[in-house]
Every structure is written in structure tokens, then in C-alpha cells.
Write an enzyme that holds these catalytic residues in place. Structure first.
Site, mmCIF file in Angstrom:
data_model
loop_
_atom_site.group_PDB
_atom_site.id
_atom_site.type_symbol
_atom_site.label_atom_id
_atom_site.label_comp_id
_atom_site.label_asym_id
_atom_site.label_seq_id
_atom_site.Cartn_x
_atom_site.Cartn_y
_atom_site.Cartn_z
ATOM 1 N N SER A 103 -9.756 -0.990 7.061
ATOM 2 C CA SER A 103 -9.231 -0.806 5.710
ATOM 3 C C SER A 103 -8.521 -1.996 5.087
ATOM 4 O O SER A 103 -8.196 -1.957 3.908
ATOM 5 C CB SER A 103 -8.294 0.394 5.669
ATOM 6 O OG SER A 103 -9.062 1.548 5.532
ATOM 7 N N SER B 2 -9.754 1.470 2.972
ATOM 8 C CA SER B 2 -8.920 2.248 2.077
ATOM 9 C C SER B 2 -7.878 1.436 1.316
ATOM 10 O O SER B 2 -7.304 1.941 0.360
ATOM 11 C CB SER B 2 -8.215 3.356 2.856
ATOM 12 O OG SER B 2 -7.317 2.780 3.804
ATOM 13 N N LYS C 103 0.854 -1.196 0.000
ATOM 14 C CA LYS C 103 0.000 0.000 0.000
ATOM 15 C C LYS C 103 0.884 1.239 0.000
ATOM 16 O O LYS C 103 1.943 1.255 0.639
ATOM 17 C CB LYS C 103 -0.896 -0.042 1.242
ATOM 18 C CG LYS C 103 -1.964 1.030 1.313
ATOM 19 C CD LYS C 103 -2.877 0.775 2.512
ATOM 20 C CE LYS C 103 -3.961 1.819 2.683
ATOM 21 N NZ LYS C 103 -4.847 1.537 3.822
HETATM 22 N N1 GLN Z 1 -13.253 3.751 6.605
HETATM 23 C C1 GLN Z 1 -12.525 4.075 7.786
HETATM 24 C C2 GLN Z 1 -12.090 5.527 7.739
HETATM 25 O O1 GLN Z 1 -12.275 6.152 6.747
HETATM 26 C C3 GLN Z 1 -11.354 3.160 7.974
HETATM 27 C C4 GLN Z 1 -10.133 3.541 7.245
HETATM 28 C C5 GLN Z 1 -8.934 2.742 7.577
HETATM 29 O O2 GLN Z 1 -9.015 1.672 8.207
HETATM 30 N N2 GLN Z 1 -7.779 3.245 7.180
HETATM 31 O O3 GLN Z 1 -11.567 6.041 8.682
#
Ligand code: GLN
Length: 477
Positions: free
Chosen positions: A176, A152, A77
Site C-alpha cells: 500500500s 491503499s 494517512k
Molecule cells: N492491496 C492489498 C490489500 O488490499 C494491500 C493493502 C495494504 O498494503 N494495506 O490487502
């Protein structure tokens, strides 16, 4: 043998057995990427030449006692720092930032023989649930290109699903890794907080962030975790847990394992096809010897607001370092230092990131600190306590990963609150610092993957993966 059909561990074995060379495997992955990336946009940066050079060097150094993932091509990532390789966090503000060092997790995988193919796309600064907020354009779900891959770590999940490499590293602050894993039909694991060093992971919400693997199955997740877990003196929150031989513990036997299904995770808002698939997964786990029963976990109403207050507060503080001076991109035409900060941050951050910075700054401001930030910290400890109580009765919990399957592209961002609410099943796991794995457990009427989530107590990563693996052995054709 089509090497694309192999898991990462199987490919590692085939490499050791001399059935395939590391340059062959790497070339194959690069060909798939060249063909698929124009369709799904999973990669931001490709390191083709670097990967081929590395593959040749690894092949020359291949020995019979090489680690299990030696020579296996993978992706990371783009919020993980990679020495000499551009790292963007999918944001304009980082520009061409090229880190002078690599994340510990990647350094350890490097020592275990990983071949880095490139950096994968994500929501900007890991904020989002759809991978549509990237400065480099949205990622598309390889199972259905009109759908989001989740977020994400959507690029990581899409890359594994589309066979652009054998595994990928993602990060999970509130789901994410697990949620895109679920939307794309791959196995994604968030380790216990502290199990994997966060050194070199560009921080979103430091008290919640964890690095973890997205793989073709639970065995591969265990092998990746074994290679990268453990104390790192450069991250004071990292610990030496019971890691290093997680893979060896996956024996498929769930006799005597007690699994609790929180009733509150199977109620209002949950798609009926998702519910049916997760309940079917519970039956399969019972078939392996687990004792499964429902119980009440009465904190679910509070998890989303608590998470978004704390995550935004930490983000507003962490992201203050992006000011056009220290890293990456700088706006042009500024008048003085304040103007430079303002112009760079106004033009360099996307809309969702700005929303989080504003919200976070608000909840930390002196007039509102007690009412929001401090209160959220208190509720966080109540939530963690509810999970601790649950683990006095059960060894594992089973819930859905997300209330629905992957939404259509372009449908989520106009209603951020609704998108935040869809994180309900994943965020409490981060608030309580627990390990969780998302396991593909069926498909809906449109053929879109559904995921079930197994959650364990802190340091229970091996049991979580053991149950995921037992399930995969049970349903494997
Ligand atoms: N959807 C969650 C957020 O936007 C989780 C994101 C993540 O785990 N990086 O904060």
C-alpha cells in the site's frame, strides 16, 4: 526559486538558510491543497489553522542545528492516530473519532519539526489496491484524473505527486505504499518489519503492517526513516536496527552490489511496457557498478493466496473492536446489545471490509483452521525461506511494483480476485518482513508512471535506499 520544486530535504535547507520561512512554505502547501483537493480528493481532513500556528511556533524556535526536515509540511494517512485531529480510516464506522494520542512515528516526526497539514484519504481500513473503497469517495490520480492513484495509501501518493506537501506517511500491509507510489510517480518505501513502531497505526494485519514514507526521492525517504525508526516500548515488535544515519549512507556507489532479477516476476501477466522500463532500470543500476543477473524464485504462485488468507484472518480479529461501543459511530434504532453490534457493523463497514471479515472468520473457524490459516502460516515460512536463500546470493532484488500502470477509475472493484492478483510483486515482501522501495522508472505510452521495486534483506533498508538513490542520480536530468 519555486519552493514547490524542492525536495523535502532541500526545503529544510532553504528554511535553515533563511531563504524561505516555515509559515510561507506552509501557506504555499495549503494553497495548492485548496486548488487541487477538489480535483483529486487526496485529503479527508485539513488542519489549516493548526498547521499555521505550528509553523509560526517552529519558525520562532528555528536554530542553526535544527534537524534536516525541520519545518517541512507533510501529510499523514488517515489510519495513523493524531492527537486532537479526527482519524477515520476512511470508514463510516469511526465517525468523528478523535484520538487522545498520536502514533509514535508521528510523535517522532513532530520532535524533528514536522508540520502536519492534514490526514489523507485511503481505502477503507487500508484494504484495497485503488483507493476507491473510501467512505469519503475515491481518490483520483493527479497524473491522469480518470485513473486510480493506487492503494491503499492513494491519498498520500496523490498528495506528494500533486505537491500538496513535501512528503507523506503511509502504511504498507501488502504493497500500500509501494504500489500507489508507482502509479503516481513518487518514491515510496516500506521499511523492514519492526523498523518503525506501529503504535497508533490502526491495525489491519498486525504481522504485516508497516508505516513508511512517500516522497519525491529516495534521499527524502531516508531522512524520514532516520527520524522515525527505532525501538518503541509501546510496540513489542519494534526493534533498534541500523537506523538514524541512513541518509549519510547514500553515496551513489553500487560497485560490488549484486542484484538479482527473479525470472518469475518478469513472466505472464506483466505488461510489456512495464517490463521494458524495469529492465532499463536494471541496466542503469549496472551502470552504477552493480552486478545484475536473473535467477529463479519459485514461490511466486503461492504469495497472493497466502497473503489474502493471513491478512483477512488478522483483519477479522483486529476489526472486532469496532462495535459501536468503544469507538466512533453507532447505528440508531437497535433493540439490544447484539442488535447494536449487528446494525453498527452492517451499516458502518463497506463492502470490501465485510468481504475480508467474512473470509478471515471463515479461515479461522474450527473446521477450516488447519486447511487454510495454519497451511498459510506454513507456506509463509517457505516464502520467507526462499527470500533468505536469494539473499545468500544477492544483496538486493529488483522486480516490477505492479503488473500494469494505473487502471481507469471504476474498473477494478467489480472483480476483486483480479485486483488481489495485481498485488503479486508487493505482498511477498510483507510476508517475509523485508524492506522494499518503489522507484519511478519511466512512463507508458499514455504518460502513466511505471515503478521498479528494490527489495533488501531484513534490516537492509539503507542499502535499498542507497540503490534507489544511485538510480535517481543516474537518471536525473
Ligand atoms: N492491496 C492489498 C490489500 O488490499 C494491500 C493493502 C495494504 O498494503 N494495506 O490487502
Amino acid at each position: 526559486m519555486d519552493i514547490l520544486d524542492l525536495t523535502a530535504l532541500e526545503l529544510g535547507q532553504a528554511i535553515k538558510a533563511g531563504q524561505v520561512t516555515i509559515p510561507e512554505a506552509t501557506r504555499t502547501a495549503l494553497e495548492v491543497i485548496a486548488r487541487e483537493n477538489p480535483k483529486n480528493n487526496a485529503f479527508i481532513t485539513l488542519c489549516a489553522d493548526r498547521a499555521m500556528d505550528r509553523a509560526k511556533a517552529l519558525q520562532d524556535g528555528l536554530r542553526p542545528d535544527a534537524p534536516p526536515l525541520y519545518g517541512v509540511p507533510m501529510a499523514a494517512k488517515d489510519n495513523l492516530c493524531t492527537q486532537g485531529v479526527k482519524t477515520t480510516c476512511a470508514s463510516k464506522i469511526l465517525g468523528d473519532f478523535t484520538p487522545p494520542y498520536s502514533a509514535t512515528a508521528l510523535e517522532r516526526l513532530d520532535s524533528a519539526g514536522a508540520v502536519l497539514l492534514g490526514k489523507v484519504n485511503m481505502d477503507e481500513f487500508a484494504m484495497g489496491s485503488t483507493s476507491e473503497t473510501s467512505f469519503y469517495g475515491p481518490v483520483k490520480n493527479p497524473r491522469d484524473l480518470t485513473r486510480v492513484p493506487g492503494g491503499s495509501s492513494g491519498g498520500a501518493a496523490a498528495a506528494v505527486a500533486a505537491r500538496m506537501g513535501w512528503y507523506a506517511l503511509g502504511s504498507d500491509t501488502g504493497g500500500s505504499i509501494r504500489q500507489p507510489g508507482s502509479y503516481c510517480g513518487v518514491t515510496g518505501m516500506k521499511p523492514t518489519y519492526g523498523a518503525v513502531s506501529r503504535y497508533g497505526l490502526i491495525a489491519y494485519a498486525s504481522s504485516l503492517d508497516q508505516i513508511g514514507p512517500l516522497c519525491r526521492d529516495a534521499r527524502d525517504c531516508a531522512a524520514v526513516l532516520d527520524a522515525m525508526a527505532g525501538r518503541d516500548r509501546r510496540d513489542s515488535t519494534s526493534v533498534d536496527g541500523p537506523y538514524g544515519n541512513v541518509l549519510a549512507q547514500l553515496d551513489g556507489d553500487l560497485r560490488g552490489v549484486r542484484i538479482g532479477l527473479p525470472r518469475e516476476c518478469f513472466g505472464q501477466g506483466l505488461d510489456s511496457q512495464v517490463e521494458a522500463a524495469v529492465r532499463e532500470m536494471a541496466r542503469a543500476l549496472a551502470g552504477r557498478g552493480a552486478a545484475v543477473e536473473e535467477f529463479s524464485l519459485p514461490v511466486m504462485d503461492y504469495v497472493v493466496p497466502t497473503y489474502y488468507i493471513l491478512a483477512s484472518a488478522e483483519a477479522s480479529s483486529n476489526l472486532s473492536r469496532f462495535d459501536g461501543v468503544k469507538y466512533g459511530w453507532r447505528a440508531e434504532g437497535y433493540e439490544d446489545l447484539t442488535d447494536l453490534y449487528e446494525k453498527t457493523r452492517t451499516q458502518g463497514f463497506g463492502k470490501e471490509v465485510k468481504r475480508r471479515i467474512l473470509l478471515g472468520t471463515f479461515v479461522l473457524s474450527s473446521g477450516y483452521f488447519d486447511a487454510y490459516y495454519k497451511k498459510a502460516l506454513q507456506v509463509k515460512s517457505v516464502i520467507a525461506g526462499a527470500y533468505r536463500d536469494a539473499f545468500s546470493k544477492y544483496d538486493l532484488l529488483l522486480t516490477p511494483v505492479a503488473p500494469t500502470t494505473a487502471p481507469k477509475l471504476g474498473q477494478s472493484l467489480h472483480d476483486p480476485l483480479k485486483m488481489y492478483l495485481s498485488d503479486i510483486y508487493t505482498v511477498p515482501v510483507n510476508l517475509a518482513g523485508l524492506p522494499g522501495v518503489s522507484v519511478p522508472c519511466g512512463a507508458d505510452r499514455d504518460g502513466l508512471p511505471i515503478g521498479g521495486q528494490l527489495i533488501g534483506p531484513a534490516m537492509g533498508d539503507a542499502l535499498v535506499l542507497k540503490a534507489a538513490d544511485a538510480y535517481q542520480q543516474e537518471v536525473r536530468p
